[in-house]
Design a protein around this motif. Structure first.
Motif, PDB file in Angstrom:
ATOM      1  N   ALA A  22      66.480  69.988  48.606  1.00 38.53           N
ATOM      2  CA  ALA A  22      67.056  71.286  48.944  1.00 38.53           C
ATOM      3  C   ALA A  22      66.433  71.850  50.217  1.00 38.53           C
ATOM      4  O   ALA A  22      67.128  72.432  51.065  1.00 38.53           O
ATOM      5  CB  ALA A  22      66.856  72.267  47.786  1.00 38.53           C
ATOM      6  N   ILE A  23      65.120  71.660  50.369  1.00 36.11           N
ATOM      7  CA  ILE A  23      64.448  72.108  51.590  1.00 36.11           C
ATOM      8  C   ILE A  23      64.975  71.334  52.801  1.00 36.11           C
ATOM      9  O   ILE A  23      65.192  71.902  53.879  1.00 36.11           O
ATOM     10  CB  ILE A  23      62.919  71.942  51.455  1.00 36.11           C
ATOM     11  CG1 ILE A  23      62.380  72.900  50.385  1.00 36.11           C
ATOM     12  CG2 ILE A  23      62.219  72.186  52.787  1.00 36.11           C
ATOM     13  CD1 ILE A  23      60.918  72.701  50.058  1.00 36.11           C
ATOM     14  N   THR A  24      65.200  70.033  52.608  1.00 34.61           N
ATOM     15  CA  THR A  24      65.758  69.217  53.693  1.00 34.61           C
ATOM     16  C   THR A  24      67.154  69.700  54.086  1.00 34.61           C
ATOM     17  O   THR A  24      67.478  69.816  55.272  1.00 34.61           O
ATOM     18  CB  THR A  24      65.829  67.737  53.262  1.00 34.61           C
ATOM     19  OG1 THR A  24      64.518  67.285  52.920  1.00 34.61           O
ATOM     20  CG2 THR A  24      66.371  66.872  54.386  1.00 34.61           C
ATOM     21  N   VAL A  25      67.983  69.998  53.068  1.00 29.72           N
ATOM     22  CA  VAL A  25      69.334  70.518  53.335  1.00 29.72           C
ATOM     23  C   VAL A  25      69.253  71.853  54.067  1.00 29.72           C
ATOM     24  O   VAL A  25      70.012  72.116  55.011  1.00 29.72           O
ATOM     25  CB  VAL A  25      70.119  70.668  52.012  1.00 29.72           C
ATOM     26  CG1 VAL A  25      71.427  71.417  52.242  1.00 29.72           C
ATOM     27  CG2 VAL A  25      70.400  69.304  51.403  1.00 29.72           C
ATOM     28  N   LEU A  26      68.322  72.714  53.640  1.00 29.42           N
ATOM     29  CA  LEU A  26      68.146  74.013  54.286  1.00 29.42           C
ATOM     30  C   LEU A  26      67.762  73.852  55.754  1.00 29.42           C
ATOM     31  O   LEU A  26      68.345  74.504  56.634  1.00 29.42           O
ATOM     32  CB  LEU A  26      67.081  74.814  53.550  1.00 29.42           C
ATOM     33  CG  LEU A  26      66.687  76.171  54.168  1.00 29.42           C
ATOM     34  CD1 LEU A  26      67.878  77.116  54.186  1.00 29.42           C
ATOM     35  CD2 LEU A  26      65.523  76.783  53.399  1.00 29.42           C
ATOM     36  N   MET A  27      66.795  72.982  56.026  1.00 32.37           N
ATOM     37  CA  MET A  27      66.354  72.775  57.407  1.00 32.37           C
ATOM     38  C   MET A  27      67.475  72.183  58.264  1.00 32.37           C
ATOM     39  O   MET A  27      67.674  72.598  59.412  1.00 32.37           O
ATOM     40  CB  MET A  27      65.131  71.859  57.422  1.00 32.37           C
ATOM     41  CG  MET A  27      63.889  72.452  56.774  1.00 32.37           C
ATOM     42  SD  MET A  27      63.397  74.023  57.547  1.00 32.37           S
ATOM     43  CE  MET A  27      63.043  73.478  59.212  1.00 32.37           C
ATOM     44  N   GLY A  29      70.677  72.532  57.762  1.00 35.72           N
ATOM     45  CA  GLY A  29      71.669  73.583  57.965  1.00 35.72           C
ATOM     46  C   GLY A  29      71.233  74.581  59.021  1.00 35.72           C
ATOM     47  O   GLY A  29      72.044  75.029  59.851  1.00 35.72           O
ATOM     48  N   VAL A  30      69.945  74.942  59.019  1.00 39.04           N
ATOM     49  CA  VAL A  30      69.425  75.894  60.015  1.00 39.04           C
ATOM     50  C   VAL A  30      69.525  75.297  61.422  1.00 39.04           C
ATOM     51  O   VAL A  30      69.942  75.974  62.373  1.00 39.04           O
ATOM     52  CB  VAL A  30      67.970  76.271  59.683  1.00 39.04           C
ATOM     53  CG1 VAL A  30      67.329  77.045  60.839  1.00 39.04           C
ATOM     54  CG2 VAL A  30      67.917  77.110  58.411  1.00 39.04           C
ATOM     55  N   GLU A  33      73.181  75.189  62.474  1.00 44.07           N
ATOM     56  CA  GLU A  33      73.680  76.533  62.793  1.00 44.07           C
ATOM     57  C   GLU A  33      73.118  77.019  64.133  1.00 44.07           C
ATOM     58  O   GLU A  33      73.828  77.671  64.911  1.00 44.07           O
ATOM     59  CB  GLU A  33      73.294  77.502  61.673  1.00 44.07           C
ATOM     60  CG  GLU A  33      73.899  78.886  61.794  1.00 44.07           C
ATOM     61  CD  GLU A  33      75.403  78.913  61.607  1.00 44.07           C
ATOM     62  OE1 GLU A  33      76.008  79.974  61.869  1.00 44.07           O
ATOM     63  OE2 GLU A  33      75.975  77.876  61.205  1.00 44.07           O
ATOM     64  N   PHE A  34      71.860  76.710  64.411  1.00 46.93           N
ATOM     65  CA  PHE A  34      71.271  77.071  65.706  1.00 46.93           C
ATOM     66  C   PHE A  34      72.028  76.394  66.845  1.00 46.93           C
ATOM     67  O   PHE A  34      72.334  77.020  67.872  1.00 46.93           O
ATOM     68  CB  PHE A  34      69.790  76.668  65.741  1.00 46.93           C
ATOM     69  CG  PHE A  34      69.122  76.949  67.044  1.00 46.93           C
ATOM     70  CD1 PHE A  34      68.730  78.241  67.390  1.00 46.93           C
ATOM     71  CD2 PHE A  34      68.878  75.915  67.946  1.00 46.93           C
ATOM     72  CE1 PHE A  34      68.119  78.500  68.612  1.00 46.93           C
ATOM     73  CE2 PHE A  34      68.262  76.163  69.165  1.00 46.93           C
ATOM     74  CZ  PHE A  34      67.878  77.457  69.504  1.00 46.93           C
ATOM     75  N   TYR A  35      72.355  75.115  66.661  1.00 45.53           N
ATOM     76  CA  TYR A  35      73.135  74.384  67.670  1.00 45.53           C
ATOM     77  C   TYR A  35      74.495  75.043  67.894  1.00 45.53           C
ATOM     78  O   TYR A  35      74.930  75.245  69.038  1.00 45.53           O
ATOM     79  CB  TYR A  35      73.295  72.935  67.227  1.00 45.53           C
ATOM     80  CG  TYR A  35      74.425  72.193  67.886  1.00 45.53           C
ATOM     81  CD1 TYR A  35      74.337  71.766  69.205  1.00 45.53           C
ATOM     82  CD2 TYR A  35      75.604  71.917  67.185  1.00 45.53           C
ATOM     83  CE1 TYR A  35      75.379  71.085  69.812  1.00 45.53           C
ATOM     84  CE2 TYR A  35      76.646  71.231  67.777  1.00 45.53           C
ATOM     85  CZ  TYR A  35      76.535  70.815  69.089  1.00 45.53           C
ATOM     86  OH  TYR A  35      77.572  70.153  69.688  1.00 45.53           O
ATOM     87  N   LEU A  36      75.163  75.404  66.803  1.00 47.29           N
ATOM     88  CA  LEU A  36      76.489  76.020  66.915  1.00 47.29           C
ATOM     89  C   LEU A  36      76.416  77.395  67.573  1.00 47.29           C
ATOM     90  O   LEU A  36      77.299  77.770  68.357  1.00 47.29           O
ATOM     91  CB  LEU A  36      77.128  76.135  65.532  1.00 47.29           C
ATOM     92  CG  LEU A  36      77.509  74.806  64.864  1.00 47.29           C
ATOM     93  CD1 LEU A  36      77.924  75.040  63.427  1.00 47.29           C
ATOM     94  CD2 LEU A  36      78.636  74.127  65.636  1.00 47.29           C
ATOM     95  N   LEU A  37      75.381  78.154  67.268  1.00 47.92           N
ATOM     96  CA  LEU A  37      75.221  79.471  67.885  1.00 47.92           C
ATOM     97  C   LEU A  37      74.958  79.346  69.386  1.00 47.92           C
ATOM     98  O   LEU A  37      75.409  80.189  70.176  1.00 47.92           O
ATOM     99  CB  LEU A  37      74.087  80.245  67.210  1.00 47.92           C
ATOM    100  CG  LEU A  37      74.373  80.703  65.773  1.00 47.92           C
ATOM    101  CD1 LEU A  37      73.143  81.357  65.165  1.00 47.92           C
ATOM    102  CD2 LEU A  37      75.550  81.670  65.726  1.00 47.92           C
ATOM    103  N   MET A  38      74.214  78.309  69.786  1.00 51.37           N
ATOM    104  CA  MET A  38      73.995  78.064  71.213  1.00 51.37           C
ATOM    105  C   MET A  38      75.315  77.716  71.900  1.00 51.37           C
ATOM    106  O   MET A  38      75.604  78.194  73.006  1.00 51.37           O
ATOM    107  CB  MET A  38      72.980  76.933  71.388  1.00 51.37           C
ATOM    108  CG  MET A  38      71.562  77.303  70.972  1.00 51.37           C
ATOM    109  SD  MET A  38      70.837  78.572  72.047  1.00 51.37           S
ATOM    110  CE  MET A  38      70.686  77.660  73.573  1.00 51.37           C
ATOM    111  N   VAL A  39      76.115  76.862  71.243  1.00 52.07           N
ATOM    112  CA  VAL A  39      77.430  76.523  71.797  1.00 52.07           C
ATOM    113  C   VAL A  39      78.296  77.776  71.899  1.00 52.07           C
ATOM    114  O   VAL A  39      78.973  78.004  72.907  1.00 52.07           O
ATOM    115  CB  VAL A  39      78.120  75.458  70.924  1.00 52.07           C
ATOM    116  CG1 VAL A  39      79.561  75.231  71.398  1.00 52.07           C
ATOM    117  CG2 VAL A  39      77.348  74.152  70.954  1.00 52.07           C
TER     118      VAL A  39
END
Length: 258
Positions: A22-27, A29-30, A33-39
């Motif tokens: 779950a921690i791996t999935v969270l990281m 996903g973060v 999402e950071f990549y998408l926000l930069m785009v």
């Protein structure tokens, strides 16, 4: 006594593995999402020069994603011979699929494609965490509720629009199909102790799962979409009802785990 200790140790080990996953999935996903926000910052909100540059970058990333997915597929097919590289196959497949699909969507559907990806990634991340940490049936219900919530949102925002009318209807029908597939999967799993044989005995319902509750939630999801398609004004209120229902289910399963 020894058997009880062994079972307790096995449960603890399985719980620890799920928490780590779950921690791996969270990281993951973060980071996604950071990549998408930069785009989004440079491709959607940027100037003309930045938009043109990002178009080229996304095209290159699309090719990279396809290459990674192809490499992952080869490694997965050869996993019995290439045992050393077998653990990398799921990562290559997931990363390649994400980069390829997101790049195509953001290039072809501008700017809504970028916004959609910024919403889809955290939703998928949360469902993955729910699947790992909560009883499996909650993840099934969460997928159905998410599909119906997205359909209700599209109906609410796109009602009365000639441009988006067909897209809204198509997405809503797709959401109903997703809910129907979930219902069929639960029905088949009920005949095999909550597991799906065709997916390697993947458990989607726990041994003490309440099938009536699962069917009730999925039925409400499907009926809500049909009602909103018939009367678009229902969609706004349906969003609130389904959101509250999701929260109550989360509380119910959290208490059940204690």
């Amino acid at each position: 006594m020894a058997k009880n200790n062994d079972k307790r140790a096995e449960r603890m080990a399985r719980s620890n593995r799920n928490v780590n996953r779950a921690i791996t999935v969270l990281m993951a996903g973060v980071i996604a999402e950071f990549y998408l926000l930069m785009v989004n910052n440079y491709y959607v909100k940027g100037g003309v020069g930045q938009v043109l540059t990002m178009m080229t970058v996304l095209q290159v990333i699309d090719y990279i994603g396809c290459a990674l997915f192809g490499a992952g597929l080869v490694v997965w097919l050869m996993r019995k011979k290439w045992t050393r590289f077998a653990p990398a196959a799921p990562w290559l497949l997931c990363i390649g699929f994400f980069f390829a699909v997101s790049s195509i969507l953001m290039l072809k559907v501008y700017p809504q494609g970028t916004t959609m990806m910024c919403v889809i990634v955290p939703v998928v991340m949360l469902i993955g965490i729910v699947f790992l940490l909560y009883p499996r049936e909650f993840s099934v219900q969460a997928v159905g509720l998410t599909a119906s919530l997205m359909a209700m949102y599209l109906i609410h925002r796109g009602s009365g629009s000639d441009t988006w009318g067909g897209i809204v209807t198509g997405c809503s029908i797709l959401a109903i199909c997703v809910v129907a597939v979930l219902g069929v999967a639960v029905f088949k799993a009920g005949k095999n102790d909550g597991k799906l044989k065709k997916l390697g005995d993947l458990r989607i319902v726990s041994q003490d799962g309440d099938y009536k509750l699962i069917y009730a939630v999925l039925a409400v999801c499907a009926l809500a979409i049909v009602a909103a398609l018939a009367v678009s004004s229902i969609a706004y209120y349906g969003l609130w009802v389904l959101a509250i229902g999701t929260f109550l289910l989360a509380v119910y399963y959290t208490v059940k785990m204690m």
